[in-house]
Scaffold this motif. Structure first.
Motif, PDB file in Angstrom:
ATOM      1  N   HIS A 158      -4.127  32.322  32.444  1.00 44.52           N
ATOM      2  CA  HIS A 158      -4.140  33.733  32.215  1.00 44.52           C
ATOM      3  C   HIS A 158      -3.546  33.929  31.936  1.00 44.52           C
ATOM      4  O   HIS A 158      -3.506  35.180  30.075  1.00 44.52           O
ATOM      5  N   HIS A 159      -2.904  34.692  32.253  1.00 46.21           N
ATOM      6  CA  HIS A 159      -1.351  35.476  32.396  1.00 46.21           C
ATOM      7  C   HIS A 159      -0.693  35.358  30.648  1.00 46.21           C
ATOM      8  O   HIS A 159      -0.437  35.838  29.878  1.00 46.21           O
ATOM      9  N   GLU A 160      -0.549  33.494  30.658  1.00 49.53           N
ATOM     10  CA  GLU A 160       0.304  33.338  29.643  1.00 49.53           C
ATOM     11  C   GLU A 160      -0.964  33.812  28.409  1.00 49.53           C
ATOM     12  O   GLU A 160      -0.181  34.109  27.264  1.00 49.53           O
ATOM     13  N   TYR A 161      -1.796  33.311  28.282  1.00 50.19           N
ATOM     14  CA  TYR A 161      -2.811  33.496  27.042  1.00 50.19           C
ATOM     15  C   TYR A 161      -2.607  35.309  26.488  1.00 50.19           C
ATOM     16  O   TYR A 161      -2.657  35.727  25.942  1.00 50.19           O
ATOM     17  N   MET A 162      -3.053  35.786  27.814  1.00 48.09           N
ATOM     18  CA  MET A 162      -2.332  37.405  27.476  1.00 48.09           C
ATOM     19  C   MET A 162      -1.604  38.004  26.947  1.00 48.09           C
ATOM     20  O   MET A 162      -1.431  38.855  26.096  1.00 48.09           O
ATOM     21  N   LEU A 163      -0.807  37.489  27.214  1.00 45.68           N
ATOM     22  CA  LEU A 163       0.802  37.853  26.754  1.00 45.68           C
ATOM     23  C   LEU A 163       0.983  37.184  25.045  1.00 45.68           C
ATOM     24  O   LEU A 163       1.182  37.591  24.281  1.00 45.68           O
ATOM     25  N   LEU A 164       0.396  36.404  25.137  1.00 50.37           N
ATOM     26  CA  LEU A 164       0.407  35.585  23.715  1.00 50.37           C
ATOM     27  C   LEU A 164      -0.256  36.285  22.948  1.00 50.37           C
ATOM     28  O   LEU A 164      -0.588  36.455  21.488  1.00 50.37           O
ATOM     29  N   LEU A 165      -1.512  36.908  23.094  1.00 51.57           N
ATOM     30  CA  LEU A 165      -2.673  37.890  22.533  1.00 51.57           C
ATOM     31  C   LEU A 165      -2.210  39.060  22.404  1.00 51.57           C
ATOM     32  O   LEU A 165      -1.562  39.394  21.077  1.00 51.57           O
ATOM     33  N   HIS A 199       6.975  34.661  32.269  1.00 53.27           N
ATOM     34  CA  HIS A 199       5.949  34.024  31.936  1.00 53.27           C
ATOM     35  C   HIS A 199       6.289  33.611  30.397  1.00 53.27           C
ATOM     36  O   HIS A 199       5.940  32.455  29.439  1.00 53.27           O
ATOM     37  N   VAL A 200       7.077  34.034  29.955  1.00 53.49           N
ATOM     38  CA  VAL A 200       8.136  33.716  28.624  1.00 53.49           C
ATOM     39  C   VAL A 200       8.639  32.328  28.456  1.00 53.49           C
ATOM     40  O   VAL A 200       8.162  31.649  27.423  1.00 53.49           O
ATOM     41  N   LYS A 201       9.057  31.904  29.789  1.00 53.83           N
ATOM     42  CA  LYS A 201       9.758  30.497  29.488  1.00 53.83           C
ATOM     43  C   LYS A 201       8.696  29.943  29.447  1.00 53.83           C
ATOM     44  O   LYS A 201       8.773  29.089  28.288  1.00 53.83           O
TER      45      LYS A 201
END
Ligand code: CA
Length: 236
Positions: A158-165, A199-201
């Protein structure tokens, strides 16, 4: 008259008047709302083609109004903000606004934004789709909330997706780690700068062709990160 209905939500009479008269001069039909609740009522009753929404309203905030409408509709929304509110404005895109204008703005600019948004919407059949496709096969579908490469689903947390968004909807914009935490996870998220790096990594390992030489999420040294913009080289 072009028969296109615009809902203008603004509690400052002066701005409401100016915006209304410019829109009407350009053939639009205007419905005025002065509070958030009125905006939600009129949105249901009038089915406007576009909404111009002030961020600071006397009852519900423009953010809440925007989020509430977004649960039901992809109607184009332009947010109006004051300079001092710019920090909130950043959140405007993640809560679903399509565009924003900072006060004071020129009414001519507003008309240009409205017609650009309406053109974009009318090209899409049905709801406005927000699907990003890249040359190397990466596809980010923010409607279906799926990320794929060449048809294969890339599993994100979820966090990765939100970040990507946040990244993909602001190509070329450099974000600080703090901004990324606030925008992706909410200001109450107990994250540290290091959290963002982790998360970025992980995100890079999943979406980059070569995560050691990232083409999408670029490190802006001493500042933070940015998503590849027009000035960055396309991945090979
Ligand atoms: Ca206001």
């Amino acid at each position: 008259m072009n028969g296109i209905k615009i809902l203008v939500v603004e509690d400052e009479e002066k701005i409401l008047d100016v915006v209304t008269s410019y829109l009407e001069k350009n053939g639009y039909t205007v419905k005025q709302a002065r509070t958030g609740r009125q905006a939600l009522d009129y949105f249901k009753e009038e089915e406007p083609a576009c909404i111009i929404l002030d961020l600071m309203l006397p009852d519900l905030s423009g953010e809440i109004v925007c989020q509430t409408i977004r649960r039901k509709s992809r109607v184009p929304i332009i947010m109006l903000t004051a300079k001092a509110e710019e920090k909130d404005l950043l959140g405007g895109f993640t809560i679903g606004a399509d565009d924003y204008l900072t006060k004071p703005f020129s009414p001519r600019e507003l008309i240009a934004r409205v017609s650009a948004l309406l053109r974009r919407t009318s090209r899409n059949e049905g709801p406005l789709s927000l699907i990003y496709e890249f040359d190397d096969g990466l596809k980010i579908d923010t409607v279906g909330k799926v990320v794929k490469r060449n048809g294969t689903i890339i599993k994100l947390t979820h966090h990765e997706y939100m970040l990507l968004l946040v990244f993909v909807s602001h190509p070329g914009r450099t974000f600080t780690r703090e901004e990324l935490i606030n925008l992706s996870f909410g200001a109450e998220y107990p994250g540290y700068d290091r959290t963002v790096d982790v998360h970025v990594k992980n995100l890079r390992r999943k979406i980059e062709v070569n995560y050691k030489d990232p083409a999408y999420i670029i490190t802006a040294h001493g500042m933070g990160y940015r998503f590849r913009g027009e000035d960055d080289e396309a991945p090979v």
